[in-house]
Design a protein around this motif. Sequence first.
Motif, short mmCIF file in Angstrom:
data_model
loop_
_atom_site.label_atom_id
_atom_site.label_comp_id
_atom_site.label_asym_id
_atom_site.label_seq_id
_atom_site.Cartn_x
_atom_site.Cartn_y
_atom_site.Cartn_z
N MET A 132 0.85 -1.17 0.00
CA MET A 132 0.00 0.00 0.00
C MET A 132 0.90 1.24 0.00
O MET A 132 1.83 1.33 0.78
N THR A 133 0.56 2.19 -0.85
CA THR A 133 1.36 3.40 -0.94
C THR A 133 1.01 4.35 0.19
O THR A 133 -0.02 4.20 0.87
N THR A 134 1.83 5.34 0.36
CA THR A 134 1.59 6.35 1.38
C THR A 134 0.27 7.07 1.12
O THR A 134 -0.50 7.33 2.04
N LEU A 167 -5.53 8.08 2.44
CA LEU A 167 -6.95 8.02 2.08
C LEU A 167 -7.73 7.09 3.01
O LEU A 167 -8.84 7.40 3.42
N LEU A 168 -7.12 5.96 3.34
CA LEU A 168 -7.77 5.01 4.24
C LEU A 168 -7.97 5.62 5.62
O LEU A 168 -9.06 5.52 6.21
N ILE A 169 -6.96 6.28 6.14
CA ILE A 169 -7.05 6.90 7.46
C ILE A 169 -8.10 8.02 7.44
O ILE A 169 -8.92 8.13 8.35
#
Length: 72
Positions: A1-3, A8-10
């Motif tokens: 998973m990229t930064t 976006l997830l957070i």
Amino acid sequence: MTTEENRLLIRHKIADFINNLRIEHARGLLSRGGRITDVAYASGFSSIRTFNRVFSEEYGCSPSEYRKKKTT
């Protein structure tokens, strides 16, 4: 998973958490009466449409339907 994907997830999880707090607050206000529009704004929503959508996703009914169920 990229930064960027992590960010976006957070951000998505934080928004869900905040909306959950807002909906819980709204649920309490709905039981006390008052206009649904006022409940939405008092709960931190700036859009009635968003309030209705988030509420329906959480409880499976509109705020007005929820209120009717709880008062009958």
